[in-house]
Design a protein around this motif. Structure first.
Motif: not given
Length: 759
Positions: A111, A136-137, A133, A101
């Protein structure tokens, strides 16, 4: 075995890994001669000029030291402590999410700051940064977790899975480009080319992988690993093994991430300048890329950056500005950064030269005269050209002492190795690999068929070929054979190699074609008896003596004169038969050193063909003492005379008597008499001085060398030892340069100023 990439990467949202686990890759074998190469590396680097991160467990020589410094510079890693990185530690899935990220933000991938909860029930105990993180992925489609409700943050990341994560992330990235000219790529670009479905008109190339251990990988993992290898992002644990099921280390993770950064538009803060190619043979014109980023690594748009280049060594004056007009070539128009914070322009360097490009962001109203190389923040890149090969030069391992070129005694030698070296117009070796050289062999009157396979030059610009001779047929009339070996290469890119010319008389002479692309060498095989000279069979017999060998005298070029006015000299002589082998065992040779009484002695030649004698004699400083060597006819003990028709002995260079230069001394500029570069010494003689001076100075790379030659490019500048020797060595007229000894310290730092170049 090498695997060939033939599959289309899925671009749609991916199903869970378990749903594709049964889709396996069939990895067809590719011949080793068809080794794959990386066809889509990034043109420029993202970490040019980045300083060391200072991790104590990452020494300078570590394979991934530069990669680790890179990701630390960009803030992608913070290390495992303030002073450690732990390069051998496995990467957990939690840390992988943090790495990727942070990377996404740097390479321009949007993002969301507050992603939706992906539904993983096992990340609640992690830090808020880690939870964000991971979500977000998931939002980007980079990971779906290990199940619908678990992410397994403490599990180690497998190398196969890492390739999947990196490939999915990169396909969201916009690579560095100048309009339609790409300087970076994504995995999707590579697969499109492999499938012949290239929307961006990229060159069609067969995409391959060198890895032989991907048979059990899923098709998607296989695609990702192969594409990332083509991009120069993913490397294996060996030349042919990727180890997809092994855990990835933090060092390898840094390697992967640095590779992604290179393809992106990420560049260091401030002004940087790079070239698409910094070295090549002959003249070349790379693309120069200038980038400007703020302290947060964001592109600065429409910023004026002044660019100039200089191919003149020492082009700056004492104030740090460009000296002589024309030494610095500034851009004619104002250069502004594009929407990505870059400027691209054509570069150039001439054959055998260097050219340095400078990028400087001066004030808005600054002009060229405001630039100071010592104080103005700037970035540079140097282009270097090496003179290309124009000819082939062939040598053999036949003794260079042979009196008949390329003559071989087949009673002693059964094969000869010939080496073809690429050379430039001055005959200097050119270290250029991969140049195709064809070889043709004629043995006597028979052409060798099939001919030897074409060869490619190695890193030294050489190919070698070994040929065998005939068997000895002593006593018969067919004991001699002449072989002709032809080396040819298309060095001028005309499409064909030059037509070979035939050797003139078979004596071993080498013939070179007019354009230097073809060399013909001959080898004369014979079993004639080796001889130095032919002696009478008995006393009184008048057999004609025929010289078939050679002699070579050797002695040090100088000798030190003692305080008592004496000098000791050791002279040696070696004799060789017509093949260049030691000869003359048991014969007598008179060695004379200088003149006067008792100046000579008769010595017996040893089995190594060598004889020597040492003499101490009176001498004066600067005197030249001559050596002579004479083979003696001892067939009549009562009349020992010089052997008629004996081989002439070469190497009768006189010995010069010298003294060591005074320690802690200085000396005005004087003509150098001789340079002994192998010993790092030079000799200066001043016969007009009282007393006369014939001093020997020593130097090494710890000394200081200054160019004091008026109007020279480097006038007043410090030069290297190699440059110093190049200036003082005798030139075409045999005259050495002149040197002022500013200060001489035989065991410390001496200072030498060159005032005149050899001519």
């Amino acid at each position: 075995m090498f695997t060939t990439f033939k599959y289309r990467r899925h671009i749609a949202v991916l199903a869970a890994l378990a749903m594709v686990a049964s889709v396996m890759v069939a990895a067809p074998a590719v011949a080793a001669a068809d080794d794959p190469k990386m066809d889509y590396p990034a043109t420029y680097k993202a970490c040019v000029g980045v300083d060391s991160a200072g991790f104590e467990d990452v020494p300078t020589g570590h394979d991934n030291a530069g990669d680790i410094d890179c990701i630390a510079y960009y803030g992608i890693t913070k290390g495992t402590s303030a002073t450690t990185y732990s390069p051998s530690m496995s990467v957990t899935r939690e840390h992988m999410a943090l790495f990727l990220t942070r990377l996404a933000g740097l390479v321009g991938i949007p993002v969301v700051s507050d992603p939706a909860d992906a539904g993983f029930t096992d990340i609640g105990e992690l830090s808020a940064e880690s939870q964000t993180a991971i979500n977000q992925l998931a939002d980007l489609g980079v990971t779906q977790g290990t199940s619908a409700t678990t992410y397994s943050p403490e599990d180690s990341v497998k190398r196969g899975h890492m390739a999947l994560f990196i490939a999915r992330l990169m396909d969201h990235m916009k690579p560095m480009a100048d309009g339609n000219t790409p300087y970076g790529y994504t995995p999707e670009d590579v697969v499109d080319v492999a499938d012949g479905d290239d929307a961006d008109d990229l060159p069609d190339k067969t995409v391959k992988s060198p890895f032989t251990d991907l048979q059990s990988s899923t098709k998607e993992a296989y695609d990702a690993i192969t594409a990332l290898w083509e991009l120069g992002v993913a490397s294996g644990i060996s030349a042919t093994s990727y180890a997809p099921d092994a855990s990835i280390t933090r060092a390898s993770m840094a390697d992967f991430i640095a590779g992604v950064l290179n393809h992106s538009n990420a560049r260091p803060a401030g002004v940087t300048i790079q070239a698409s190619k910094t070295w090549d043979f002959d003249s070349f014109s790379p693309t120069i890329a200038v980038s400007y980023r703020d302290d947060m690594f964001m592109p600065m748009v429409d910023v004026s950056i002044k660019v100039f280049d200089s191919d003149t060594v020492g082009s700056f004056n004492e104030d740090g500005g460009c000296g002589t007009p024309g030494d610095c070539a500034w851009t004619d128009d104002e250069s502004l950064t594009d929407a990505s914070g870059n400027i691209f322009q054509d570069g150039n360097v001439n054959n055998g030269k260097t050219n340095t490009y400078y990028a400087w962001m001066g004030d808005a109203d600054a002009d060229e005269n405001d630039f100071d190389v010592d104080t103005s923040p700037h970035s540079t890149v140097t282009l270097s050209s090496t003179t290309d090969a124009t000819a082939l030069k062939v040598t053999t391992d036949i003794s260079d002492k042979s009196t008949n070129d390329n003559t071989v005694d087949i009673d002693a030698t059964s094969s000869v190795t010939l080496t073809a070296q690429l050379v430039d117009g001055d005959g200097e070796p050119v270290a250029k690999s991969g140049v195709k050289v064809n070889i043709a062999v004629v043995q006597g009157t028979d052409t060798l068929y099939p001919p030897p396979a074409a060869m490619k030059t190695d890193d030294d610009g050489q190919v070698s070929y070994t040929t065998g001779g005939p068997k000895s047929t002593k006593g018969n009339s067919d004991n001699d054979r002449i072989d002709t070996i032809t080396f040819s290469s298309d060095l001028d890119n005309s499409g064909t190699a030059a037509t070979a010319t035939n050797p003139d008389d078979g004596t071993g002479a080498t013939a070179v074609s007019g354009n230097g692309e073809t060399v013909v060498a001959t080898i004369f095989w014979t079993d004639s008896n080796p001889t130095l000279v032919t002696l009478p069979a008995a006393t009184g017999e008048t057999t004609t003596r025929v010289a078939q060998g050679s002699g070579e005298g050797s002695v040090d070029p100088y000798a030190f004169l003692s305080g008592q006015g004496k000098v000791t000299i050791r002279a040696s002589v070696s004799f060789y038969d017509q093949y260049g082998n030691p000869a003359g065992k048991g014969q007598s040779v008179e060695i004379a050193i200088g003149t006067g009484d008792n100046n000579s002695d008769t010595r017996t030649v040893s089995s190594r063909g060598r004889a020597s004698w040492r003499r101490t004699l009176d001498a004066t400083l600067g005197a030249e003492i001559q050596m002579t060597y004479t083979l003696q006819d001892i067939s009549d003990p009562n009349n020992i005379v010089a052997l008629a028709n004996a081989p002439t002995v070469t190497g009768g260079t006189p010995v010069v008597t010298v003294r060591h230069a005074d320690d802690d001394s200085t000396a005005a500029a004087a003509q150098i008499d001789a340079v002994y570069d192998k010993e790092d010494r030079f000799r200066v003689t001043d016969a007009a001085a009282t007393p006369p001076v014939s001093a020997l100075y020593s130097y090494d790379d710890g000394d200081t060398f200054i160019n004091g030659i008026a109007n020279h490019d480097d006038e007043g500048k410090r030069i290297t030892l190699a440059q110093f020797e190049g200036l003082i060595k005798p030139g075409t007229n045999g005259t050495a340069g002149t040197v002022e000894v500013v200060f001489y310290d035989d065991d410390g730092v001496s200072i030498f100023r060159v005032t005149g170049v050899g001519s």
